[in-house]
Design an enzyme around this catalytic site. Structure first.
Site, PDB file in Angstrom:
ATOM      1  N   HIS A   1      -4.307   6.379  -0.318  1.00 53.52           N
ATOM      2  CA  HIS A   1      -3.772   4.650  -0.480  1.00 53.52           C
ATOM      3  C   HIS A   1      -4.943   3.872  -1.194  1.00 53.52           C
ATOM      4  CE1 HIS A   1      -0.370   5.466   2.334  1.00 53.52           C
ATOM      5  NE2 HIS A   1      -0.965   5.385   3.363  1.00 53.52           N
TER       6      HIS A   1
ATOM      7  N   CYS B   1       5.338  11.831   8.612  1.00 56.40           N
ATOM      8  CA  CYS B   1       5.507  12.453   7.149  1.00 56.40           C
ATOM      9  C   CYS B   1       6.141  13.979   7.265  1.00 56.40           C
ATOM     10  CB  CYS B   1       4.057  12.510   6.359  1.00 56.40           C
ATOM     11  SG  CYS B   1       3.415  10.853   6.163  1.00 56.40           S
TER      12      CYS B   1
ATOM     13  N   HIS C   1      -3.652  -1.535   1.059  1.00 59.99           N
ATOM     14  CA  HIS C   1      -2.101  -0.935   0.807  1.00 59.99           C
ATOM     15  C   HIS C   1      -1.394  -1.955   1.707  1.00 59.99           C
ATOM     16  CE1 HIS C   1       1.014   1.609   1.220  1.00 59.99           C
ATOM     17  NE2 HIS C   1       0.742   1.895  -0.066  1.00 59.99           N
TER      18      HIS C   1
ATOM     19  N   HIS D   1      -6.351   3.656   6.386  1.00 54.31           N
ATOM     20  CA  HIS D   1      -6.584   5.323   6.476  1.00 54.31           C
ATOM     21  C   HIS D   1      -6.161   5.884   5.071  1.00 54.31           C
ATOM     22  CE1 HIS D   1      -2.234   4.599   6.696  1.00 54.31           C
ATOM     23  NE2 HIS D   1      -2.221   5.926   6.240  1.00 54.31           N
TER      24      HIS D   1
ATOM     25  N   ASP E   1      -0.546  16.480   4.740  1.00 58.82           N
ATOM     26  CA  ASP E   1      -1.497  15.444   5.082  1.00 58.82           C
ATOM     27  C   ASP E   1      -2.420  16.067   6.288  1.00 58.82           C
ATOM     28  OD1 ASP E   1       0.321  13.794   3.831  1.00 58.82           O
ATOM     29  OD2 ASP E   1       0.492  12.415   5.174  1.00 58.82           O
TER      30      ASP E   1
ATOM     31  N   LYS F   1       0.480  10.722  -2.521  1.00 60.82           N
ATOM     32  CA  LYS F   1       1.474   9.856  -2.070  1.00 60.82           C
ATOM     33  C   LYS F   1       1.069   8.686  -1.458  1.00 60.82           C
ATOM     34  CE  LYS F   1       2.802  11.990   2.111  1.00 60.82           C
ATOM     35  NZ  LYS F   1       2.252  10.934   3.027  1.00 60.82           N
TER      36      LYS F   1
ATOM     37  N   ASP G   1      -2.263  12.001   1.471  1.00 63.35           N
ATOM     38  CA  ASP G   1      -2.052  10.364   1.707  1.00 63.35           C
ATOM     39  C   ASP G   1      -3.205   9.952   0.948  1.00 63.35           C
ATOM     40  OD1 ASP G   1       0.063   8.834   3.021  1.00 63.35           O
ATOM     41  OD2 ASP G   1      -1.239   8.413   4.615  1.00 63.35           O
TER      42      ASP G   1
HETATM   43  C1  VGL Z   1       1.212   9.396   8.017  1.00 63.18           C
HETATM   44  C2  VGL Z   1       1.635   7.208   8.896  1.00 63.18           C
HETATM   45  C3  VGL Z   1       0.956   6.519   7.916  1.00 63.18           C
HETATM   46  C4  VGL Z   1       1.417  10.807   8.216  1.00 63.18           C
HETATM   47  C5  VGL Z   1       0.765   8.623   6.961  1.00 63.18           C
HETATM   48  O1  VGL Z   1       0.814  11.781   7.429  1.00 63.18           O
HETATM   49  O2  VGL Z   1       2.562  11.168   9.140  1.00 63.18           O
HETATM   50  N1  VGL Z   1       1.797   8.583   9.223  1.00 63.18           N
HETATM   51  N2  VGL Z   1       0.469   7.399   6.918  1.00 63.18           N
HETATM   52 ZN    ZN Z   2      -0.658   6.652   5.113  1.00 67.44          ZN
END
Ligand code: VGL
Ligand code: ZN
Length: 208
Positions: free
Chosen positions: A48, A151, A52, A81, A8, A106, A46
């Site tokens: 979404h 993550c 979401h 986000h 990410d 994801k 990430d």
């Molecule tokens: C993440 C919070 C929400 C991450 C992703 O990449 O750590 N944290 N979505």
């Molecule tokens: Zn996320």
């Protein structure tokens, strides 16, 4: 065989982004350097849909960082986000994605968040990563990217339970550190047999 997994490393997790990880962007040069060393480089993204379930904006009675109960347990409510197709969801512009052979997206199911590169947060919906790694004969993962305490941590723990050797490259990751979550993440990873390594040491190990 070993692979680098870059978690990410997207605009929204960097300073100026919607869910900025402090100093998240400072790891980019280190990650680029590592990506040049590995024969196999994988990334997660990430990704979404708008509205979401993990977004606080989908729960008008809640604020970002509130924790609620959903079908699969606790869910932190995040600012919107990494919405599909937006600049926030793009990889950091200085990240060299050329060596990357696979991008796992994801978090695209509206009702399930997904921290781990292996399983969504229900703990049972696989992303396909474990099968990919096994098919390609990869048994050792080096993790870097964002965020250490979400993550990266969940990917490391699931990697261990799937039977992979897992290293987290400490100076190539940064954490959100929500209520002590960063120290707790290192403890949990340590207990699960995740190994911590510096980028310099990782470079030596994989040097061709
Ligand atoms: C993440 C919070 C929400 C991450 C992703 O990449 O750590 N944290 N979505
Ligand atoms: Zn996320």
């Amino acid at each position: 065989m070993q692979a680098l997994l870059i978690v990410d490393l997207q605009n929204d997790f960097c300073p100026g982004g919607a869910l900025a990880v402090p100093n998240g962007d400072t790891i980019v040069p280190t990650v680029n350097d590592l990506a040049d060393q590995f024969d196999h480089v994988l990334q997660t993204q990430d990704w979404h849909p708008p509205g979401h379930q993990s977004f606080a904006s989908s729960h008008p009675e809640h604020d970002p960082m509130d924790v609620i109960e959903v079908d699969y347990g606790e869910q932190v409510l995040w600012p919107d986000h990494c919405v599909q197709g937006t600049e926030g969801a793009d990889f950091h512009p200085d990240l060299n994605t050329t060596p990357t052979e696979l991008v796992i997206r994801k978090g695209f199911r509206p009702e399930i968040d997904s921290y781990s590169a292996f399983y969504e947060n229900d703990g049972e919906t696989p992303t396909g990563l474990a099968g990919y790694l096994r098919d390609r004969g990869i048994d050792t993962l080096y993790l870097c990217g964002l965020a250490t305490d979400f993550c990266v941590k969940w990917s490391a723990l699931d990697g261990r339970s799937e039977g992979f050797d897992v290293y987290v490259i400490e100076d190539a990751t940064r954490g959100i550190d929500q209520d002590g979550s960063l120290a707790q993440a290192w403890d949990e990873m340590n207990d699960a047999g995740v190994q911590v390594i510096s980028s310099a040491a990782a470079r030596d190990v994989v040097a061709r």
